[in-house]
Design an enzyme around this catalytic site. Structure first.
Site, PDB file in Angstrom:
ATOM      1  N   HIS A 117       0.694  -1.645   0.179  1.00 53.11           N
ATOM      2  CA  HIS A 117      -0.021   0.169  -0.269  1.00 53.11           C
ATOM      3  C   HIS A 117       0.827   1.340   0.135  1.00 53.11           C
ATOM      4  CE1 HIS A 117      -3.518  -2.196   1.356  1.00 53.11           C
ATOM      5  NE2 HIS A 117      -3.529  -2.472   0.299  1.00 53.11           N
ATOM      6  N   CYS A 125       5.636  12.698  -7.287  1.00 46.55           N
ATOM      7  CA  CYS A 125       5.389  13.778  -8.773  1.00 46.55           C
ATOM      8  C   CYS A 125       4.538  13.053  -9.770  1.00 46.55           C
ATOM      9  CB  CYS A 125       5.915  14.767  -9.375  1.00 46.55           C
ATOM     10  SG  CYS A 125       4.750  15.858 -10.426  1.00 46.55           S
ATOM     11  N   THR A 184      -3.449  -8.542  10.720  1.00 47.34           N
ATOM     12  CA  THR A 184      -4.609  -8.168   9.529  1.00 47.34           C
ATOM     13  C   THR A 184      -5.879  -8.512   9.672  1.00 47.34           C
ATOM     14  OG1 THR A 184      -4.474  -8.045   6.835  1.00 47.34           O
ATOM     15  CG2 THR A 184      -3.744  -9.979   7.804  1.00 47.34           C
ATOM     16  N   ASN A 209      -3.188 -12.954  15.316  1.00 45.45           N
ATOM     17  CA  ASN A 209      -4.774 -11.729  15.768  1.00 45.45           C
ATOM     18  C   ASN A 209      -5.018 -12.617  16.826  1.00 45.45           C
ATOM     19  OD1 ASN A 209      -6.468  -9.889  15.430  1.00 45.45           O
ATOM     20  ND2 ASN A 209      -5.934 -10.459  13.484  1.00 45.45           N
TER      21      ASN A 209
HETATM   22  P1  OAD Z   1      -6.929  -3.632  10.358  1.00 46.61           P
HETATM   23  O1  OAD Z   1      -7.030  -1.950  11.338  1.00 46.61           O
HETATM   24  O2  OAD Z   1      -8.383  -3.640   9.453  1.00 46.61           O
HETATM   25  O3  OAD Z   1      -7.203  -4.749  10.914  1.00 46.61           O
HETATM   26  C1  OAD Z   1      -5.827  -4.831  12.248  1.00 46.61           C
HETATM   27  C2  OAD Z   1      -5.868  -6.046  13.181  1.00 46.61           C
HETATM   28  O4  OAD Z   1      -5.056  -6.249  14.079  1.00 46.61           O
HETATM   29  C3  OAD Z   1      -7.308  -6.598  13.308  1.00 46.61           C
HETATM   30  O5  OAD Z   1      -7.611  -8.029  12.622  1.00 46.61           O
HETATM   31  C4  OAD Z   1      -7.054  -6.720  15.144  1.00 46.61           C
HETATM   32  O6  OAD Z   1      -7.336  -8.096  15.721  1.00 46.61           O
HETATM   33  C5  OAD Z   1      -5.260  -6.756  15.227  1.00 46.61           C
HETATM   34  N1  OAD Z   1      -4.565  -6.450  16.243  1.00 46.61           N
HETATM   35  C6  OAD Z   1      -4.871  -5.911  16.581  1.00 46.61           C
HETATM   36  N2  OAD Z   1      -3.802  -5.256  17.869  1.00 46.61           N
HETATM   37  C7  OAD Z   1      -3.100  -6.570  18.038  1.00 46.61           C
HETATM   38  C8  OAD Z   1      -1.596  -6.926  17.763  1.00 46.61           C
HETATM   39  N3  OAD Z   1      -1.228  -6.387  19.635  1.00 46.61           N
HETATM   40  N4  OAD Z   1      -1.248  -7.808  17.843  1.00 46.61           N
HETATM   41  C9  OAD Z   1      -1.525  -8.826  16.858  1.00 46.61           C
HETATM   42  N5  OAD Z   1      -2.757  -8.441  15.927  1.00 46.61           N
HETATM   43  C10 OAD Z   1      -3.789  -7.072  16.541  1.00 46.61           C
HETATM   44  O7  OAD Z   1      -5.907  -3.655   9.623  1.00 46.61           O
HETATM   45  P2  OAD Z   1      -5.198  -3.900   8.472  1.00 46.61           P
HETATM   46  O8  OAD Z   1      -5.857  -5.296   8.336  1.00 46.61           O
HETATM   47  O9  OAD Z   1      -3.564  -4.017   7.839  1.00 46.61           O
HETATM   48  O10 OAD Z   1      -5.303   0.551   3.607  1.00 46.61           O
HETATM   49  O11 OAD Z   1      -5.409  -2.844   7.127  1.00 46.61           O
HETATM   50  C11 OAD Z   1      -6.070  -3.152   5.907  1.00 46.61           C
HETATM   51  C12 OAD Z   1      -5.628  -1.598   5.063  1.00 46.61           C
HETATM   52  O12 OAD Z   1      -7.048  -1.242   5.056  1.00 46.61           O
HETATM   53  C13 OAD Z   1      -4.556  -1.366   5.369  1.00 46.61           C
HETATM   54  O13 OAD Z   1      -3.636  -1.432   4.614  1.00 46.61           O
HETATM   55  C14 OAD Z   1      -5.492   0.268   5.001  1.00 46.61           C
HETATM   56  C15 OAD Z   1      -6.593   0.241   5.280  1.00 46.61           C
HETATM   57  O14 OAD Z   1      -7.451   0.957   5.357  1.00 46.61           O
HETATM   58  C16 OAD Z   1      -4.959   1.409   3.351  1.00 46.61           C
HETATM   59  O15 OAD Z   1      -4.706   3.136   3.779  1.00 46.61           O
HETATM   60  C17 OAD Z   1      -4.730   1.937   1.494  1.00 46.61           C
END
Ligand code: OAD
Length: 238
Positions: A117, A125, A184, A209
């Site tokens: 991402h 630019c 994730t 997770n």
């Molecule tokens: P999310 O915020 O959707 O998910 C975060 C995950 O981390 C959740 O499943 C939580 O349960 C888990 N979590 C929380 N604390 C944790 C810990 N201490 N150890 C392990 N896991 C934990 O984030 P992403 O899946 O990364 O995209 O989101 C994907 C994309 O959505 C991001 O890259 C971003 C967002 O919109 C863009 O900005 C393009």
């Protein structure tokens, strides 16, 4: 029968891929996107993280990204980032594929990081076709010498992923013998389907997770707990 909550020792594999999301940086103090206190609970992506918002009000979008830069700069890589880097040093075929834009894997010592991402620490630019690294805060000047705006080199909502980046991630995962997905929510496509490639080629798959995700049932192992603690189980001190 496989005990799904058991952590296999990663030293038993040769080509590991870490596939990470916002949860791996949570214990560093960076908020996740979804869930309680998440970024998308506090901000509307249509105002700050899409091309249309940038065309409408680039200063506002830049202010928001400067806040994200400040947040990341105030945080340090945690044990999970550092252990992932240690695995990569000890087993050089290890690859890191991340959805994160915070740069904490690199600051934690990882050498090769495939950033699906984009990165908070690159700007581009589009008029001139230039991409450059930039670690300043706040980012200045916001306009390129050609007069157009520098844009954060981040994949915003509705943007396509970079073709070459996704190809590298796909190749790494297609060739891995173990995929460890950490932190994730498996909600954002096409990134979320990459672990399925590892399952298809018969790699051992591990999900780290504290909570279930829509794909949990497909993983061979599900480690329910925070990234730092679970990484220590997967990579015990030798
Ligand atoms: P999310 O915020 O959707 O998910 C975060 C995950 O981390 C959740 O499943 C939580 O349960 C888990 N979590 C929380 N604390 C944790 C810990 N201490 N150890 C392990 N896991 C934990 O984030 P992403 O899946 O990364 O995209 O989101 C994907 C994309 O959505 C991001 O890259 C971003 C967002 O919109 C863009 O900005 C393009």
């Amino acid at each position: 029968m496989i005990e799904r909550s058991r952590a296999p020792d990663l030293r038993g594999f040769e080509r590991i891929v870490f596939f990470t999301g916002a949860g791996v940086s949570r214990e560093s103090g960076i908020p996740t996107y979804r869930g309680r206190g998440g970024i998308w609970e506090r901000f509307d992506y249509r105002e700050v993280a899409c091309q249309r918002a940038f065309a409408r009000d680039p200063e506002k979008v830049w202010d928001w990204h400067d806040e994200r830069r400040a947040e990341a700069l105030a945080c340090e890589p945690n044990l999970a980032h550092r252990l992932i880097a240690e695995v990569q040093r000890e087993m050089p075929a290890t690859e890191v594929v991340t959805q994160n834009i915070d740069g904490l894997h690199q600051r934690g010592g990882a050498e090769r990081v495939i950033e699906l991402h984009g990165s908070l620490w690159r700007v581009r630019c589009d008029r001139e076709g230039i991409v450059k690294e930039d670690f300043s805060h706040p980012f200045q000047p916001r306009r390129c010498k050609c007069g157009d705006w520098w844009r954060p080199d981040v994949v915003w909502f509705e943007d396509p992923l970079d073709h070459e980046t996704i190809r590298r991630a796909w190749t790494a995962i297609e060739n891995c013998d173990c995929l460890v997905s950490i932190g994730t929510s498996a909600n954002v496509y096409p990134a979320a389907e990459l672990p399925l490639v590892a399952m298809r080629v018969g790699a051992v798959t591990i999900e780290v997770n504290p909570e279930d995700t829509p794909l949990s049932g497909l993983y061979a192992h599900c480690l329910r707990g925070p990234a730092t603690e679970m990484m220590r189980r997967l990579w015990p001190e030798s």
